[in-house]
Design a protein around this motif. Structure first.
Motif, PDB file in Angstrom:
ATOM      1  N   TYR A  38       9.642  -1.385  -0.773  1.00 10.52           N
ATOM      2  CA  TYR A  38       9.482   0.152  -1.052  1.00 10.52           C
ATOM      3  C   TYR A  38      10.112   1.206  -1.228  1.00 10.52           C
ATOM      4  CZ  TYR A  38       4.900  -0.273   1.251  1.00 10.52           C
ATOM      5  OH  TYR A  38       3.644  -0.718   1.855  1.00 10.52           O
ATOM      6  N   ALA A  39      11.611   0.900  -0.809  1.00  9.20           N
ATOM      7  CA  ALA A  39      12.616   1.593  -1.146  1.00  9.20           C
ATOM      8  C   ALA A  39      12.911   1.859  -2.807  1.00  9.20           C
ATOM      9  CB  ALA A  39      13.979   1.091  -0.458  1.00  9.20           C
ATOM     10  N   LEU A  40      12.492   0.828  -3.422  1.00 14.30           N
ATOM     11  CA  LEU A  40      13.012   1.055  -4.881  1.00 14.30           C
ATOM     12  C   LEU A  40      12.053   1.681  -5.328  1.00 14.30           C
ATOM     13  CD1 LEU A  40      13.971  -0.203  -7.582  1.00 14.30           C
ATOM     14  CD2 LEU A  40      12.710  -1.886  -7.291  1.00 14.30           C
ATOM     15  N   ALA A  41      10.680   1.588  -5.126  1.00 11.53           N
ATOM     16  CA  ALA A  41       9.664   2.458  -5.936  1.00 11.53           C
ATOM     17  C   ALA A  41       9.837   3.767  -5.565  1.00 11.53           C
ATOM     18  CB  ALA A  41       7.969   2.366  -5.372  1.00 11.53           C
ATOM     19  N   VAL A  42      10.246   4.003  -4.258  1.00 13.74           N
ATOM     20  CA  VAL A  42      10.349   5.612  -4.060  1.00 13.74           C
ATOM     21  C   VAL A  42      11.823   6.553  -4.432  1.00 13.74           C
ATOM     22  CG1 VAL A  42      11.435   7.380  -1.905  1.00 13.74           C
ATOM     23  CG2 VAL A  42       9.619   5.502  -1.050  1.00 13.74           C
ATOM     24  N   ALA A  43      12.900   5.903  -4.354  1.00 17.46           N
ATOM     25  CA  ALA A  43      14.129   6.142  -5.112  1.00 17.46           C
ATOM     26  C   ALA A  43      14.007   6.307  -6.682  1.00 17.46           C
ATOM     27  CB  ALA A  43      15.094   4.897  -4.886  1.00 17.46           C
ATOM     28  N   LYS A  44      12.896   4.967  -7.256  1.00 13.79           N
ATOM     29  CA  LYS A  44      12.712   5.906  -8.617  1.00 13.79           C
ATOM     30  C   LYS A  44      11.724   6.389  -9.089  1.00 13.79           C
ATOM     31  CE  LYS A  44      12.086   4.791 -12.889  1.00 13.79           C
ATOM     32  NZ  LYS A  44      13.387   5.359 -13.676  1.00 13.79           N
ATOM     33  N   ALA A  45      10.938   6.975  -8.407  1.00 13.64           N
ATOM     34  CA  ALA A  45      10.056   7.515  -8.408  1.00 13.64           C
ATOM     35  C   ALA A  45      10.643   9.488  -8.131  1.00 13.64           C
ATOM     36  CB  ALA A  45       8.613   8.023  -7.573  1.00 13.64           C
ATOM     37  N   THR A  46      11.457   9.277  -6.932  1.00 12.86           N
ATOM     38  CA  THR A  46      12.033  10.619  -7.280  1.00 12.86           C
ATOM     39  C   THR A  46      13.896  10.359  -7.852  1.00 12.86           C
ATOM     40  OG1 THR A  46      13.226   9.289  -5.099  1.00 12.86           O
ATOM     41  CG2 THR A  46      10.884  10.577  -4.527  1.00 12.86           C
ATOM     42  N   GLY A  47      14.133   9.597  -8.716  1.00 17.65           N
ATOM     43  CA  GLY A  47      15.639   9.845  -9.075  1.00 17.65           C
ATOM     44  C   GLY A  47      16.450   9.451  -7.642  1.00 17.65           C
ATOM     45  N   ARG A  48      16.126   8.753  -6.734  1.00 17.84           N
ATOM     46  CA  ARG A  48      17.476   9.117  -5.482  1.00 17.84           C
ATOM     47  C   ARG A  48      18.043   7.240  -5.982  1.00 17.84           C
ATOM     48  NH1 ARG A  48      17.976  12.373  -1.704  1.00 17.84           N
ATOM     49  NH2 ARG A  48      16.944  14.419  -2.703  1.00 17.84           N
ATOM     50  N   GLU A  70       4.440   3.509   7.987  1.00 16.60           N
ATOM     51  CA  GLU A  70       5.022   3.571   7.926  1.00 16.60           C
ATOM     52  C   GLU A  70       6.561   2.763   7.230  1.00 16.60           C
ATOM     53  OE1 GLU A  70       7.149   4.423  12.247  1.00 16.60           O
ATOM     54  OE2 GLU A  70       5.350   5.318  10.898  1.00 16.60           O
ATOM     55  N   TYR A  71       6.130   2.121   6.199  1.00 16.00           N
ATOM     56  CA  TYR A  71       7.252   1.723   5.290  1.00 16.00           C
ATOM     57  C   TYR A  71       7.484   2.823   4.441  1.00 16.00           C
ATOM     58  CZ  TYR A  71       6.354  -3.732   6.419  1.00 16.00           C
ATOM     59  OH  TYR A  71       6.082  -4.601   7.809  1.00 16.00           O
ATOM     60  N   LEU A  72       6.892   3.036   4.368  1.00 18.78           N
ATOM     61  CA  LEU A  72       7.182   4.406   3.278  1.00 18.78           C
ATOM     62  C   LEU A  72       7.600   5.542   4.316  1.00 18.78           C
ATOM     63  CD1 LEU A  72       5.797   4.927   0.117  1.00 18.78           C
ATOM     64  CD2 LEU A  72       4.194   6.533   1.303  1.00 18.78           C
ATOM     65  N   ARG A  73       7.726   5.551   5.074  1.00 16.66           N
ATOM     66  CA  ARG A  73       7.763   7.008   5.586  1.00 16.66           C
ATOM     67  C   ARG A  73       9.462   6.655   6.094  1.00 16.66           C
ATOM     68  NH1 ARG A  73       3.649   6.392   9.305  1.00 16.66           N
ATOM     69  NH2 ARG A  73       1.612   7.916   8.985  1.00 16.66           N
ATOM     70  N   TRP A  74      10.261   5.133   6.484  1.00 17.45           N
ATOM     71  CA  TRP A  74      11.009   4.953   6.914  1.00 17.45           C
ATOM     72  C   TRP A  74      11.784   5.369   4.668  1.00 17.45           C
ATOM     73  CZ3 TRP A  74       9.838  -0.586   9.354  1.00 17.45           C
ATOM     74  CH2 TRP A  74      10.013  -0.474  10.087  1.00 17.45           C
ATOM     75  N   VAL A  75      11.803   4.271   4.009  1.00 17.15           N
ATOM     76  CA  VAL A  75      12.157   4.529   3.439  1.00 17.15           C
ATOM     77  C   VAL A  75      12.289   5.844   2.572  1.00 17.15           C
ATOM     78  CG1 VAL A  75      11.616   2.462   2.391  1.00 17.15           C
ATOM     79  CG2 VAL A  75      10.500   4.111   1.248  1.00 17.15           C
ATOM     80  N   TRP A  76      11.525   6.902   2.529  1.00 17.43           N
ATOM     81  CA  TRP A  76      11.747   7.525   1.787  1.00 17.43           C
ATOM     82  C   TRP A  76      12.578   9.157   3.425  1.00 17.43           C
ATOM     83  CZ3 TRP A  76       9.035  13.057   5.268  1.00 17.43           C
ATOM     84  CH2 TRP A  76       9.351  14.061   3.260  1.00 17.43           C
ATOM     85  N   ARG A  77      12.534   8.609   4.666  1.00 15.57           N
ATOM     86  CA  ARG A  77      13.052   9.814   5.579  1.00 15.57           C
ATOM     87  C   ARG A  77      14.842   9.181   4.669  1.00 15.57           C
ATOM     88  NH1 ARG A  77       9.846   8.452  10.543  1.00 15.57           N
ATOM     89  NH2 ARG A  77       8.247   9.889   9.838  1.00 15.57           N
TER      90      ARG A  77
END
Length: 300
Positions: free
Chosen positions: A48-58, A84-91
């Motif tokens: 999830y952290a990889l997915a959100v990081a890739k999507a947002t360029g972080r 909850e996983y999505l919220r955790w990694v996004w924050r």
């Protein structure tokens, strides 16, 4: 106009181009990589952290990433866990909303949840249709057995068919599309070797295998535990050495986020030799993984 097909002599005399990394020194574009770990180690939160990081360029695990589209097939996690996983990694990534809605997260990350089983026996066609429309740079399969509707995970023929269909989706989506396929791992107590659970084809017919393992010691007081990415099979490009992942919480209560810090531990010739020696002595350690045994020795 037909593209010129290079001769072998042209290939070998041409300087090597720079690696085309999706995640520098970890995931190369166009590869199909298996990420295997025991249940509860945190494969999904890492992915999830990889997915959100890739999507947002972080940055992901300290590595810079260009923003791009991600397609995530989650057939593993319940609705409450997913949210909850999505919220955790996004924050934990700093709540990356770089402009007014729709955000990069909405534009670049597509989560498909428990749709593949419902689409069976046309689940691969369903997957291909979405991939062609979405055109992702990264496709994550969480996890392979339910996502590919596999009946017998030990059947090499069934695994081979699934990988072939995923390769077809990869070609249709684009040659630079990367697949990350999550699998469960198991520890063979007879010889102390960690293996991908199920058919051996998942290792033999893919491009790389990474094990996500626990570092010696139980969970910390904060409920988190340090883990490690270990390369098991690497071709021309991929992770070289161990990547220690140290998670920590930021924020409090219902605004808590998860930060993943990483440190590279090069697999030196000495450590490789030590691991080989420890592996031979596992009969005295009840089959504990060699890397964890060595950690225990070094800690002492």
């Amino acid at each position: 106009m037909a593209q010129h097909e290079r001769t072998l002599s042209e290939i070998v005399t041409t300087p090597s181009p720079p690696p085309d990394w999706l995640v520098p020194d970890l995931l190369h574009r166009g590869q199909m990589v298996v990420l295997a770990g025991e249940a509860g180690i945190g494969k999904s939160t890492l992915s999830y952290a990889l997915a959100v990081a890739k999507a947002t360029g972080r940055p992901f695990l300290g590595r810079p990433i260009e923003p791009g589209r991600v397609l995530y097939f989650d057939e593993e996690n319940s609705e409450p866990d997913f949210e909850e996983y999505l919220r955790w990694v996004w924050r934990g990534l700093g709540e990356p909303t770089t402009r007014p809605r729709p955000t990069l997260l909405d534009e670049h990350l597509k989560m498909e949840r428990f749709q593949l089983a419902a689409a069976a026996p046309r689940h691969f066609e369903y997957m291909a249709d979405i991939a062609k429309k979405w055109k992702p740079e990264l496709i994550i399969i969480d996890t392979a057995t339910p996502a590919c509707c596999i009946r017998d995970e030990n059947d090499n023929g069934e695994a081979s068919m699934a990988i072939s269909r995923l390769r077809g989706i990869q070609r249709a989506t684009g040659p630079r599309t990367t697949f990350l396929i999550l699998k469960h791992a198991k520890l063979d107590h007879a010889d102390g070797q960690r293996r991908v659970r199920g058919a051996k084809t998942w290792v033999g017919s893919t491009d790389a295998t990474l094990f996500h393992t626990a570092v010696v010691g139980g969970p910390r007081k904060d409920g988190l535990r340090t883990s490690r990415l270990e390369p098991d099979k690497v071709r021309a490009f991929g992770l070289r050495g161990y990547l220690r992942i140290v998670p920590r919480w930021v924020g409090n209560g219902d605004q808590r986020g998860l930060v993943l810090n990483a440190e590279l531990e090069p697999l030196t010739p000495l450590r490789a030799k030590q691991l080989a020696k420890v592996q031979k002595c596992l009969s005295d350690t009840q089959g504990e993984p060699a890397a964890q045994v060595l950690d225990s020795i070094e800690a002492a």
